[in-house]
Design an enzyme around this catalytic site. Structure first.
Site, PDB file in Angstrom:
ATOM      1  N   LYS A 106       3.667 -15.379   2.930  1.00 54.82           N
ATOM      2  CA  LYS A 106       4.054 -15.575   1.584  1.00 54.82           C
ATOM      3  C   LYS A 106       5.081 -16.070   1.736  1.00 54.82           C
ATOM      4  O   LYS A 106       6.754 -16.329   0.306  1.00 54.82           O
ATOM      5  CB  LYS A 106       3.660 -15.230   0.335  1.00 54.82           C
ATOM      6  CG  LYS A 106       3.439 -16.031  -1.526  1.00 54.82           C
ATOM      7  CD  LYS A 106       1.930 -17.462  -1.279  1.00 54.82           C
ATOM      8  CE  LYS A 106       2.461 -17.836  -2.435  1.00 54.82           C
ATOM      9  NZ  LYS A 106       1.355 -19.503  -2.633  1.00 54.82           N
ATOM     10  N   ASP A 120     -11.524  -9.330   4.163  1.00 59.82           N
ATOM     11  CA  ASP A 120     -13.135  -9.720   3.214  1.00 59.82           C
ATOM     12  C   ASP A 120     -14.237 -10.738   3.249  1.00 59.82           C
ATOM     13  O   ASP A 120     -15.297 -11.338   3.075  1.00 59.82           O
ATOM     14  CB  ASP A 120     -13.269  -9.084   1.675  1.00 59.82           C
ATOM     15  CG  ASP A 120     -13.306  -7.777   1.792  1.00 59.82           C
ATOM     16  OD1 ASP A 120     -13.338  -6.425   3.223  1.00 59.82           O
ATOM     17  OD2 ASP A 120     -13.974  -7.174   0.513  1.00 59.82           O
ATOM     18  N   ASP A 138      -5.596  -7.197   3.622  1.00 56.88           N
ATOM     19  CA  ASP A 138      -7.663  -6.712   3.324  1.00 56.88           C
ATOM     20  C   ASP A 138      -7.892  -7.663   2.462  1.00 56.88           C
ATOM     21  O   ASP A 138      -9.395  -7.777   2.862  1.00 56.88           O
ATOM     22  CB  ASP A 138      -6.610  -5.680   2.109  1.00 56.88           C
ATOM     23  CG  ASP A 138      -8.151  -4.983   1.329  1.00 56.88           C
ATOM     24  OD1 ASP A 138      -8.727  -4.464   2.379  1.00 56.88           O
ATOM     25  OD2 ASP A 138      -7.844  -5.019   0.470  1.00 56.88           O
ATOM     26  N   ASP A 178      -2.507 -18.379   0.579  1.00 57.65           N
ATOM     27  CA  ASP A 178      -2.869 -18.971   0.126  1.00 57.65           C
ATOM     28  C   ASP A 178      -3.749 -20.192   0.590  1.00 57.65           C
ATOM     29  O   ASP A 178      -5.109 -20.732   0.303  1.00 57.65           O
ATOM     30  CB  ASP A 178      -2.443 -19.255  -1.794  1.00 57.65           C
ATOM     31  CG  ASP A 178      -1.331 -20.209  -0.785  1.00 57.65           C
ATOM     32  OD1 ASP A 178      -0.640 -20.367  -0.146  1.00 57.65           O
ATOM     33  OD2 ASP A 178      -0.874 -21.252  -2.135  1.00 57.65           O
ATOM     34  N   TYR A 196       0.612  -1.292   0.159  1.00 57.85           N
ATOM     35  CA  TYR A 196      -0.260   0.298  -0.244  1.00 57.85           C
ATOM     36  C   TYR A 196       0.972   0.855  -0.356  1.00 57.85           C
ATOM     37  O   TYR A 196       0.567   2.220  -0.367  1.00 57.85           O
ATOM     38  CB  TYR A 196      -0.616   0.198   1.238  1.00 57.85           C
ATOM     39  CG  TYR A 196      -2.409  -0.934   1.124  1.00 57.85           C
ATOM     40  CD1 TYR A 196      -2.347  -1.799   0.634  1.00 57.85           C
ATOM     41  CD2 TYR A 196      -3.676  -0.120   1.157  1.00 57.85           C
ATOM     42  CE1 TYR A 196      -3.377  -2.562   0.680  1.00 57.85           C
ATOM     43  CE2 TYR A 196      -4.457  -0.907   1.248  1.00 57.85           C
ATOM     44  CZ  TYR A 196      -4.663  -2.054   0.995  1.00 57.85           C
ATOM     45  OH  TYR A 196      -5.361  -2.946   0.768  1.00 57.85           O
TER      46      TYR A 196
HETATM   47  C1  IPM Z   1     -10.088  -1.879   4.261  1.00 60.12           C
HETATM   48  C2  IPM Z   1     -10.339  -1.134   2.715  1.00 60.12           C
HETATM   49  C3  IPM Z   1      -9.452  -0.465   2.462  1.00 60.12           C
HETATM   50  C4  IPM Z   1      -8.240  -1.046   2.315  1.00 60.12           C
HETATM   51  C5  IPM Z   1      -9.900   1.216   1.211  1.00 60.12           C
HETATM   52  C6  IPM Z   1     -10.648   0.946   1.358  1.00 60.12           C
HETATM   53  C7  IPM Z   1      -8.519   1.654   1.208  1.00 60.12           C
HETATM   54  O1  IPM Z   1     -10.440  -2.120   1.742  1.00 60.12           O
HETATM   55  O2  IPM Z   1     -10.014  -1.037   4.710  1.00 60.12           O
HETATM   56  O3  IPM Z   1     -10.002  -2.312   4.050  1.00 60.12           O
HETATM   57  O4  IPM Z   1      -7.807  -1.663   1.528  1.00 60.12           O
HETATM   58  O5  IPM Z   1      -7.516  -0.925   3.320  1.00 60.12           O
HETATM   59 MN    MN Z   2     -10.752  -4.248   2.162  1.00 57.16          MN
END
Ligand code: IPM
Ligand code: MN
Length: 366
Positions: free
Chosen positions: A195, A256, A252, A228, A144
């Site tokens: 990884k 999710d 990240d 993975d 990032y």
């Molecule tokens: C999160 C989001 C952010 C990230 C984006 C919006 C920049 O996806 O907080 O997980 O990738 O960190």
């Molecule tokens: Mn995210």
């Protein structure tokens, strides 16, 4: 009367909608617990671009710096998608905010109540007791932020883009402090995800984790997993993890995945902490739901407010030291989403979730 001084950065689309609900809960909590809310709202994201010409105005940074914590909504959306990538709200507001306050430790609880296992795409048989795990994501390093980060046209006319994954040993050690403390407060089990079969940064990551834990956390059961495989294991048997720690990009993606197996992005809260202490001597932090701005359901009154409310609870816990109050809010959320006809209604923007009614149920359970 103790006063809670925090900045409120609601942001875009459903951001302000769910923020209003979290503030409603906090008002009731403050009244009952004899606390004084002392918050200041500030513009951020697309809303700030429209109003001030910048996604993270200087005035907003000042308000944050003067506060003991930041309660954040979410930023970005189609309205600003045509801006150059570097000017878009996510990259121009959220990432600089994390970096500015060195909020390197992102704590994301993955919680699915046993009453709601139907809401998970995993078969109930795999998760009969629900899910209860924690993702610790490094938040200010890696791909990032690494330099160089640029797009160039090469002499032969081809175009090349580069992002850089870079980690220092010290950055890995400081996120481990958070991971170790979190694991100690739970089942004393920590899984580090990397990884290391391919990436140099992961080789350093694994060695640093191994050495640091051997010296500072011999009481923990430490394991390592390739990312993975971890993605697969999360989908197969999430509760084999208790606390996992990983670098920024992997965290990240995995968070999710964790959100969806826990039934809904609308339930995923998060705390981002750094080394900085607030005026109470507690960690300064940014607290945000991890679900995004959900432009498709904005303005319909159906956004799930739980992640924002749970993020507010995390703020009370970490930045204000109000563990008991935080636990009571979490219990009220649990009761509201698991009681009677609400079972299964936690999906993000499912029409059956009425934002205000959900909050009313939470408040009545507090
Ligand atoms: C999160 C989001 C952010 C990230 C984006 C919006 C920049 O996806 O907080 O997980 O990738 O960190
Ligand atoms: Mn995210």
């Amino acid at each position: 009367m103790p006063s809670l001084k925090f900045a409120v950065l609601a942001g875009d689309y459903i951001g302000p909608e769910v923020m209003a609900e979290a503030l409603r809960v906090l008002q009731v909590v403050a009244q009952r617990e004899n606390l004084r809310l002392d918050y200041t709202e500030a513009a951020v994201g697309g809303a700030a671009i429209d109003r001030h010409g910048s996604a993270l105005p200087e005035s907003t940074l000042k308000i944050c710096a003067a506060a003991d914590a930041i309660l954040f909504g979410s930023v970005g959306g189609p309205k600003w998608e045509k801006l150059p990538p570097k000017e878009q709200p996510e990259r121009a507001a959220l990432l600089p905010l994390r970096k500015h306050f060195t909020l390197f430790a992102n704590i994301r609880p993955g919680l699915l109540y046993r009453e709601l296992t139907d809401a998970s795409p995993l078969k109930t048989a795999r998760i009969p007791d629900g899910i209860d795990i924690v993702c610790i994501r490094e938040l200010t390093g890696g791909l990032y932020f690494g330099k160089p980060k640029e797009t160039t046209t090469l002499p032969d006319g081809d175009v090349q883009a580069v992002d850089t994954m870079v980690y220092r040993k010290s950055e890995i050690e400081r996120i481990l402090v958070t991971a170790i403390a979190t694991a100690r407060a739970r089942k004393k089990k920590l899984c580090s995800i990397d990884k290391a079969n391919v990436l140099e940064t992961s080789v350093l990551w694994r060695k640093t984790v191994t050495d640091y834990c051997a010296q500072h956390a011999p009481d923990l059961v430490l394991s390592h997993m390739y990312v993975d495989n971890a993605a697969m294991q999360l989908a197969r048997d999430p509760n084999q993890f208790d606390v996992f720690v990983t670098e920024n990009m992997f965290g990240d993606i995995l968070s999710d995945e964790m959100a969806v197996i826990c039934g809904s992005l609308g339930m995923l809260s998060s705390a981002s902490l750094g080394a900085g202490k607030n005026s109470r001597g507690l960690p300064f932090g940014l607290y945000e739901p991890a679900g995004g701005t959900a432009p498709d359901i904005a303005g319909k009154g159906i956004a799930n407010p739980c992640a924002q409310i749970l993020s507010a609870a995390l703020m009370l816990r970490y930045s204000f030291g109000l563990e008991t109050v935080a636990t009571r809010i979490e219990a009220a959320v649990k009761k509201a989403v698991t009681s009677g006809t609400r079972t299964g209604d936690i999906a993000f923007g499912k029409p059956s979730v009425a934002t205000r009614a959900m909050t009313d149920a939470i408040i009545s359970n507090f």
